[in-house]
Design an enzyme around this catalytic site. Sequence first.
Site, mmCIF file in Angstrom:
data_model
loop_
_atom_site.group_PDB
_atom_site.id
_atom_site.type_symbol
_atom_site.label_atom_id
_atom_site.label_comp_id
_atom_site.label_asym_id
_atom_site.label_seq_id
_atom_site.Cartn_x
_atom_site.Cartn_y
_atom_site.Cartn_z
ATOM 1 N N ASP A 16 44.099 62.510 20.057
ATOM 2 C CA ASP A 16 43.265 61.601 20.853
ATOM 3 C C ASP A 16 42.771 62.213 22.162
ATOM 4 O O ASP A 16 42.452 61.485 23.104
ATOM 5 C CB ASP A 16 44.007 60.286 21.160
ATOM 6 C CG ASP A 16 44.421 59.550 19.893
ATOM 7 O OD1 ASP A 16 43.529 59.134 19.143
ATOM 8 O OD2 ASP A 16 45.632 59.420 19.661
ATOM 9 N N HIS A 49 38.238 60.595 15.253
ATOM 10 C CA HIS A 49 37.546 61.406 16.238
ATOM 11 C C HIS A 49 36.290 60.672 16.692
ATOM 12 O O HIS A 49 35.300 60.603 15.964
ATOM 13 C CB HIS A 49 37.187 62.769 15.643
ATOM 14 C CG HIS A 49 38.378 63.573 15.232
ATOM 15 N ND1 HIS A 49 38.280 64.796 14.601
ATOM 16 C CD2 HIS A 49 39.711 63.331 15.378
ATOM 17 C CE1 HIS A 49 39.500 65.269 14.377
ATOM 18 N NE2 HIS A 49 40.379 64.391 14.833
#
Length: 430
Positions: A16, A49
């Site tokens: 992340d 993503h």
Amino acid sequence: MFDTEHLVVVDLGFGDAGKGATVDWLCAPEADLGVAAVVRFNGGAQAAHNVVADGRHHTFAQFGAGTFHDVPTVLSRHMLVEPIALAAESERLAALGVRDPLGLLAVDGRALLTTPIHIAANRAREDARGSSRHGSCGRGIGETAWYALEHDAPTVADCRTPTILRAKLDRLAAHYDALIGPSAHGYESVDALVAMYRDFAGAVRVSDDGELTRAAARGRLVFEGAQGVLLDEWRGLHPHTTWSTVEPRHARALIAGVGGTARVLGVTRTYMTRHGAGPLPTEAPLGHPEPHNGTGPYQGAFRQGHLDPILLRYAVEVCGGIDGLVVNHLDAPGTLGAAAAYDTAAGRVTELRPGPWRDLEHQQRLTDRLSAATPVLEPVVGDPADWLARRLGVPVVLTGHGPDRRDRRVRRPVLGATAGDRVATAARSA
């Protein structure tokens, strides 16, 4: 063979940190890097993503994060491919204006298939762990990899041969029947899966190693990693890890097969995050907004903590060194702190060392030590990206000052080649 500098993008933390936004920028026309394809070299449908640009937002899972630029994606043999989720992601990309998303995709026939059976088994095991959950995404990744260690597992190439696929799926369903039962598989029948997967094989290009060679002949390859190095199956903080090799050894091996050199970019934030269970030594209620990360039904809460150069240096060493840093979330508000050391039962610690590859006992001891560690914090003085570059001994090449593509800033050339110099010159004159 081609003498080209290829780029490998890895997350130095627990995931992340902004790999998707980084890959999107590297593939953008303004970067002028001549990217021919994005290659996914680990993970599967659990990747998330996020790319925000030109009024569009998409969470890339199996498609490469260069898709908004019509850059093709190659799913390598190291990927775990989930066709049902892939079809749904293709539909979302088409709704965002990407023409024929599946036409941009090539899938290595040796890649393992993640099925609804794997997903149901994964969730059943994680549910059974109760308060001792590992932090799984619940997408069947670990179950797919584990089953293939002991059995003749279904692959993408099998989707073109229904008799072989049906036999493998029958054995898979029988193996898991005691754990999840026939009613919990999440599909009507093995026959229904065979039909769906046959359609999948007809809709995508099923390839082999020649796909990468052909792509490398057209230009530079960007290898997009999933998850974070601290979650690596062999070098991460066991058992709160992914069943995937996150550090770039597979990407380097694929590059060796097509020729050229690998330049590894390590991505991090100005603070640490972790989605789910496991050690986060600098954890603190920082309260930074997270519009694209929340509590997951299997991962649990999205956690935040102060910057941790000790863990980041460990990740750099696990990677075998990196060539440049990408530092994101420089727009995060508040005073920044960072771990200068940990106080542990065995004394003060300022450095962590990886054990031998595949030594899970060493990784478990590291997890135990960090789970009981108290961070000794110091202030981050001046520009956080420059401060971190000094602590890690790696130059910053790109920074992120917000979620949008236009929030990227070039600090120095991404590559030593002329194209990278043109990027830096254009950024300075902008």
